[in-house]
Design an enzyme around this catalytic site. Structure first.
Site, PDB file in Angstrom:
ATOM      1  N   ARG A  63      63.414  54.466  28.703  1.00 34.96           N
ATOM      2  CA  ARG A  63      62.169  54.018  29.311  1.00 34.96           C
ATOM      3  C   ARG A  63      62.296  53.779  30.814  1.00 34.96           C
ATOM      4  O   ARG A  63      61.286  53.636  31.500  1.00 34.96           O
ATOM      5  CB  ARG A  63      61.691  52.722  28.639  1.00 34.96           C
ATOM      6  CG  ARG A  63      61.208  52.915  27.231  1.00 34.96           C
ATOM      7  CD  ARG A  63      60.779  51.609  26.589  1.00 34.96           C
ATOM      8  NE  ARG A  63      60.378  51.846  25.208  1.00 34.96           N
ATOM      9  CZ  ARG A  63      59.166  52.211  24.833  1.00 34.96           C
ATOM     10  NH1 ARG A  63      58.222  52.358  25.739  1.00 34.96           N
ATOM     11  NH2 ARG A  63      58.889  52.423  23.564  1.00 34.96           N
ATOM     12  N   ASP A 144      51.684  57.371  23.987  1.00 33.28           N
ATOM     13  CA  ASP A 144      51.942  56.026  23.492  1.00 33.28           C
ATOM     14  C   ASP A 144      53.106  55.891  22.515  1.00 33.28           C
ATOM     15  O   ASP A 144      53.748  54.837  22.474  1.00 33.28           O
ATOM     16  CB  ASP A 144      50.663  55.477  22.837  1.00 33.28           C
ATOM     17  CG  ASP A 144      50.729  53.977  22.589  1.00 33.28           C
ATOM     18  OD1 ASP A 144      51.371  53.287  23.388  1.00 33.28           O
ATOM     19  OD2 ASP A 144      50.141  53.513  21.608  1.00 33.28           O
ATOM     20  N   LEU A 179      45.577  56.106  27.788  1.00 26.58           N
ATOM     21  CA  LEU A 179      46.439  56.884  28.668  1.00 26.58           C
ATOM     22  C   LEU A 179      47.274  57.889  27.883  1.00 26.58           C
ATOM     23  O   LEU A 179      47.718  57.626  26.765  1.00 26.58           O
ATOM     24  CB  LEU A 179      47.366  55.961  29.453  1.00 26.58           C
ATOM     25  CG  LEU A 179      46.707  54.952  30.386  1.00 26.58           C
ATOM     26  CD1 LEU A 179      47.769  54.071  31.037  1.00 26.58           C
ATOM     27  CD2 LEU A 179      45.870  55.657  31.440  1.00 26.58           C
ATOM     28  N   CYS A 198      43.673  42.725  42.247  1.00 27.77           N
ATOM     29  CA  CYS A 198      43.383  41.528  41.459  1.00 27.77           C
ATOM     30  C   CYS A 198      43.088  40.326  42.356  1.00 27.77           C
ATOM     31  O   CYS A 198      42.307  39.441  41.972  1.00 27.77           O
ATOM     32  CB  CYS A 198      44.553  41.200  40.531  1.00 27.77           C
ATOM     33  SG  CYS A 198      44.687  42.274  39.087  1.00 27.77           S
ATOM     34  N   CYS A 201      41.961  36.323  41.543  1.00 20.34           N
ATOM     35  CA  CYS A 201      41.332  36.219  40.221  1.00 20.34           C
ATOM     36  C   CYS A 201      42.381  35.953  39.139  1.00 20.34           C
ATOM     37  O   CYS A 201      43.449  36.572  39.131  1.00 20.34           O
ATOM     38  CB  CYS A 201      40.580  37.511  39.911  1.00 20.34           C
ATOM     39  SG  CYS A 201      39.831  37.541  38.265  1.00 20.34           S
ATOM     40  N   CYS A 224      50.861  36.677  21.947  1.00 16.28           N
ATOM     41  CA  CYS A 224      49.682  37.532  22.091  1.00 16.28           C
ATOM     42  C   CYS A 224      49.070  37.834  20.720  1.00 16.28           C
ATOM     43  O   CYS A 224      49.771  38.235  19.781  1.00 16.28           O
ATOM     44  CB  CYS A 224      50.081  38.834  22.788  1.00 16.28           C
ATOM     45  SG  CYS A 224      48.752  40.039  22.931  1.00 16.28           S
ATOM     46  N   SER A 226      47.215  40.280  19.833  1.00 19.02           N
ATOM     47  CA  SER A 226      47.397  41.686  19.453  1.00 19.02           C
ATOM     48  C   SER A 226      48.751  41.883  18.780  1.00 19.02           C
ATOM     49  O   SER A 226      48.870  42.582  17.768  1.00 19.02           O
ATOM     50  CB  SER A 226      47.272  42.585  20.681  1.00 19.02           C
ATOM     51  OG  SER A 226      45.932  42.676  21.094  1.00 19.02           O
ATOM     52  N   ASP A 252      40.608  41.438  22.585  1.00 18.60           N
ATOM     53  CA  ASP A 252      40.091  42.067  23.807  1.00 18.60           C
ATOM     54  C   ASP A 252      39.768  41.074  24.913  1.00 18.60           C
ATOM     55  O   ASP A 252      39.251  41.464  25.965  1.00 18.60           O
ATOM     56  CB  ASP A 252      38.809  42.853  23.489  1.00 18.60           C
ATOM     57  CG  ASP A 252      39.072  44.084  22.658  1.00 18.60           C
ATOM     58  OD1 ASP A 252      40.062  44.774  22.926  1.00 18.60           O
ATOM     59  OD2 ASP A 252      38.286  44.349  21.732  1.00 18.60           O
ATOM     60  N   CYS A 258      37.655  41.053  32.661  1.00 18.46           N
ATOM     61  CA  CYS A 258      38.045  41.601  33.968  1.00 18.46           C
ATOM     62  C   CYS A 258      36.806  41.956  34.791  1.00 18.46           C
ATOM     63  O   CYS A 258      35.952  42.730  34.335  1.00 18.46           O
ATOM     64  CB  CYS A 258      38.917  42.835  33.779  1.00 18.46           C
ATOM     65  SG  CYS A 258      39.429  43.604  35.350  1.00 18.46           S
TER      66      CYS A 258
END
Length: 385
Positions: A63, A144, A179, A198, A201, A224, A226, A252, A258
């Site tokens: 990676r 992915d 992506l 950003c 924020c 998290c 998720s 989400d 955002c």
């Protein structure tokens, strides 16, 4: 390769990507990434923020850079497909009788869709390169599932920047981009990276129900939702169950708040538009799914991959958080489910919905129950989460 050839191929990539339904496209030189990605990944793993995702440290070496994965690569084409929702994804959080499914999973699995489009684009690119006199070249496509750091690569290719929630943010599409990437031995003209916009924020950090961001630009996956509802097969720790609310697959919140989403449109690709039955599914119905019904309902969906036991256990946490007596019958039925994970979360849900009934059942349940996970939930009745 003469610069004119590279420019012609870039023009082709841009036009053909749009034809195939991609909303964003950029190119990064394979030599542009490596050190920063490696440092971020090492810090993430060393802090234990990857949780039970053992494949992250196992594949860390590959990676670190595109060339660690494929030494011959010269350019990385990064493509994004908008999956922006056509409704407020957070509105369902106020409906306790319904399950909240992450926007990306309310339709067909995007991996198959995007990989097919990438393969078509890659094949046509090689043909164009031969026609341009560039000779024979190679390509590899990734979506992915390979050890590819697509978000940092998207940043380097000019698609956007990694926001404080660690996801890619685009000026044009906000946080709603799938992506994919094409690695190639072609030496293509690169795009300039986007700068971080950003600013001060911190909406994504402040909205997180479980405080999964210890500092900006760092995610502790173990906190998290998720990760808790999808990535780990372990039982959700008690400290996070109430914070999950009715989120049964993914979360989400950090994406939806955002401010850059004000420029985002809705998904153009028909197969990325939410299925009506997954926009606000009834918890009562989901709790009653057997394995065959689960597989049928989520055929072609990424939800199918986590399996019925994990999914129903997520739904039981949502039921326990609902405060709805109407969900007691399906919860009670699942106390005898074959899957220990389901039985364990049924105990927790029962305790939340009817604590006196749970205490009344405990002694007889412990006489029959042998699984240590389920037994621990019976013993924990009445404890604060």
């Amino acid at each position: 390769m003469p610069a004119s050839w590279g420019d012609r191929l870039r023009q082709f990539i841009e036009a053909d990507a749009r034809r195939l339904g991609f909303d964003a496209v950029g190119v990064a030189p394979a030599s542009s990434e490596g050190v920063l990605i490696g440092e971020r990944l090492d810090a993430f793993v060393e802090a234990g923020h990857h949780g039970t995702m053992d494949w992250l440290p196992e594949t860390a070496g590959r990676r670190r850079s595109a060339r660690a994965l494929w030494p011959q690569v010269r350019s990385i084409i990064v493509l994004g497909m908008n999956y922006g929702p056509d409704e407020d994804p957070l509105a369902i959080l106020s409906r306790p009788d319904r399950g909240a499914i992450s926007v990306y999973a309310r339709h067909r699995d995007y991996h198959e869709l995007i990989k097919g489009r990438l393969k078509e684009l890659a094949g046509r690119l090689l043909a164009q390169a031969r026609q341009a006199g560039a000779g024979e070249h190679e390509v590899k496509v990734f979506v992915d599932t390979a050890p590819v750091m697509e978000k940092p690569m998207g940043e380097m290719a000019g698609l956007g920047w990694q926001g404080k929630h660690t996801n890619l943010v685009s000026r044009e599409h906000g946080s709603w981009l799938f992506l994919g990437s094409i690695f190639t031995t072609l030496d293509l003209p690169p795009d300039a990276p986007r700068r971080d916009l950003c600013g001060s924020c911190r909406a994504c950090q402040d909205v997180c129900p479980t405080n999964a961001f210890p500092v900006p630009y760092q995610l502790d996956a173990r906190r998290c939702i998720s990760y808790l509802t999808i990535e780990t097969r372990n039982v959700v720790p008690r400290e996070f169950r109430r914070a999950m609310g009715n989120r049964i697959y993914g979360c989400d919140d950090c994406l939806a708040v955002c401010p850059w989403n004000k420029f985002a449109g809705t998904a153009r690709e028909a197969r990325l538009i939410a299925r009506d039955d997954l926009r606000a599914p009834s918890l009562d119905h989901l709790l009653g799914l057997d394995d065959a019904e689960f597989r049928a309902l989520f055929s072609g969906s990424p939800i199918k991959r986590i399996g019925r036991a994990k999914f129903v256990s997520n739904c039981l946490i949502a039921a326990g958080n609902s405060g709805l007596a109407a969900l007691l019958p399906p919860v009670e039925q699942l106390l005898c489910d074959p899957a220990p994970l389901v039985r364990a979360m049924a105990v927790w849900a029962l305790d939340r919905l009817s604590p006196h009934d749970a205490l009344r059942r405990r002694t007889s349940a412990l006489d029959r129950e042998e699984d240590p996970l389920v037994r621990s939930e019976w013993h924990a009745l009445g404890q604060e989460d």
